[in-house]
Design a protein around this motif. Structure first.
Motif, PDB file in Angstrom:
ATOM      1  N   THR A 199      -3.739   5.373   3.567  1.00 44.30           N
ATOM      2  CA  THR A 199      -3.460   5.722   2.180  1.00 44.30           C
ATOM      3  C   THR A 199      -4.585   6.536   1.497  1.00 44.30           C
ATOM      4  O   THR A 199      -4.162   7.846   0.777  1.00 44.30           O
ATOM      5  N   HIS A 214      -5.801   4.523  -8.628  1.00 49.88           N
ATOM      6  CA  HIS A 214      -4.291   4.288  -8.929  1.00 49.88           C
ATOM      7  C   HIS A 214      -3.489   4.954  -7.760  1.00 49.88           C
ATOM      8  O   HIS A 214      -2.222   4.628  -7.561  1.00 49.88           O
ATOM      9  N   ASP A 217      -2.630   3.194  -3.017  1.00 51.51           N
ATOM     10  CA  ASP A 217      -1.772   2.069  -3.240  1.00 51.51           C
ATOM     11  C   ASP A 217      -0.518   2.191  -1.849  1.00 51.51           C
ATOM     12  O   ASP A 217      -0.216   3.384  -1.894  1.00 51.51           O
ATOM     13  N   TRP A 219       1.784   0.881  -1.140  1.00 52.03           N
ATOM     14  CA  TRP A 219       3.298   1.122  -1.450  1.00 52.03           C
ATOM     15  C   TRP A 219       3.907   2.388  -1.610  1.00 52.03           C
ATOM     16  O   TRP A 219       5.145   2.479  -1.728  1.00 52.03           O
ATOM     17  N   HIS A 220       3.050   3.485  -1.730  1.00 53.97           N
ATOM     18  CA  HIS A 220       3.508   4.756  -1.882  1.00 53.97           C
ATOM     19  C   HIS A 220       4.447   5.184  -0.889  1.00 53.97           C
ATOM     20  O   HIS A 220       4.062   5.078   0.458  1.00 53.97           O
ATOM     21  N   ALA A 300       5.296   4.570  -5.844  1.00 59.65           N
ATOM     22  CA  ALA A 300       4.854   3.334  -5.547  1.00 59.65           C
ATOM     23  C   ALA A 300       5.432   1.982  -6.275  1.00 59.65           C
ATOM     24  O   ALA A 300       5.889   1.255  -5.801  1.00 59.65           O
TER      25      ALA A 300
END
Ligand code: PEP
Ligand code: MG
Length: 313
Positions: A199, A214, A217, A219-220, A300
């Motif tokens: 990441t 920020h 993440d 989840w991006h 994300a």
């Protein structure tokens, strides 16, 4: 006299259709092994050897390493234990291996790059691991951190196999390795995705810097697409692919990872229970649908939302 009451062993990680997803522990010292076993770890997916030597001024000897690795392996008889070669540099500097003058240490001589500049340190570590393997019954796998080229994967495998270490793999933590995963797996016995660094390098955001946290993440969707490449390469080559970064400890993201083709998940032992429970709620087909939903997002936050909706439909 009453027999001691033995707790029933926790069930292994699996989806509703029976697809096995072994749940492994991330450890930084053999001391954490007993607790990991108690929490149902089916083995170790990441043993961070550099944590043993963060305060050492000199490279550890073969003897002291053999002792630590033997203690670790003895806690997991018959189980898989993945030990990572020293990942020195950037967030984990080791005074005997790290050049602290670099302006961008995360992009400098860290991980396997540093080890290949001082092959004696790597040679000693592989010797100690081979000694520990010889002395115990665990299924020892070794892997290299921060691999960014096929040649590096090839070199590490060659050195590890030459020591009699049967299973030698690489971490996929750099986008170049994810994009060339099939070629990398041509040279390695397995891959383990380190989503913390993957990441950091995908988003170009220092994982140690609060002002860009920020962006850190997993989840991006840009990170998920790289993981998809590695999962697909695992399937086309028949080689195992695990995840050992923080992403594996997020129960819904764990489902996404399995849907992207990941075979094993390794995490801090405290996370094992929630991930185990979440996996039992989904089939392999559902995991693939949840992964597809996340991949189609453009942020994300959207990926999380889309995955949650797909998991509940
Ligand atoms: C990672 O980068 O995801 C990883 C597991 O390694 P570390 O966090 O030790 O860099
Ligand atoms: Mg890493």
């Amino acid at each position: 006299q009453r027999a001691a009451v033995q707790a029933a062993p926790l069930s292994p990680g699996a989806l509703t259709d029976g697809t096995e997803v072994p749940l492994l522990a991330n450890l930084g010292s053999p001391k954490g092994a007993a607790e990991a076993v108690e929490l149902g770890a089916e083995g170790v997916g990441l043993f961070r050897t550099e944590f043993l030597f963060l305060s050492s001024d000199e490279a550890p000897t073969v003897e002291e390493q053999t002792e630590s690795y033997t203690e670790l392996l003895q806690a997991f008889p018959g189980k898989k234990v993945v030990v990572r070669a020293l990942d020195a540099g950037a967030d984990k500097p080791l005074s005997f291996l790290t050049n602290t003058e670099e302006e961008n240490p995360a992009l400098g001589l860290r991980g396997l790059r540093a080890l290949l500049t001082d092959e004696q340190v790597l040679d000693d570590q592989l010797t100690a691991l081979a000694n520990a393997q010889e002395a115990t019954e665990a299924d020892l796998w070794v892997m290299a951190p921060m691999v960014s080229t096929v040649e590096e994967a090839q070199r590490f495998s060659e050195l590890a196999h030459a020591k009699g270490l049967k299973t030698a793999g690489v971490m996929v933590e750099v986008p170049s390795s994810a994009l060339l995963a099939e070629n990398i797996l041509g040279e390695a016995d397995f891959a383990s995705i380190g989503t913390n660094d993957l990441t950091q390098y995908t988003m170009a955001a220092d994982r140690m810097l609060g002002s860009v946290s920020h962006l850190q993440d997993p989840w991006h969707p840009a990170v998920l697409r790289l993981i998809r490449e590695v999962g697909a390469a695992g399937q086309s080559t028949g080689k195992p692919v695990g995840v050992c970064g923080e992403a594996a400890a997020d129960p819904l993201l764990a489902v996404v990872l399995v849907g992207l083709g990941v075979n094993t998940l390794s995490m801090a032992p405290a996370a094992l229970s929630d991930v185990r429970t979440e996996l039992t709620l989904h089939s392999a087909e559902k995991a693939r649908a949840v992964a597809q939903a996340a991949l189609g997002a453009s942020s994300a936050a959207e990926a999380r939302k889309a995955a949650l909706a797909a998991s509940q439909s």
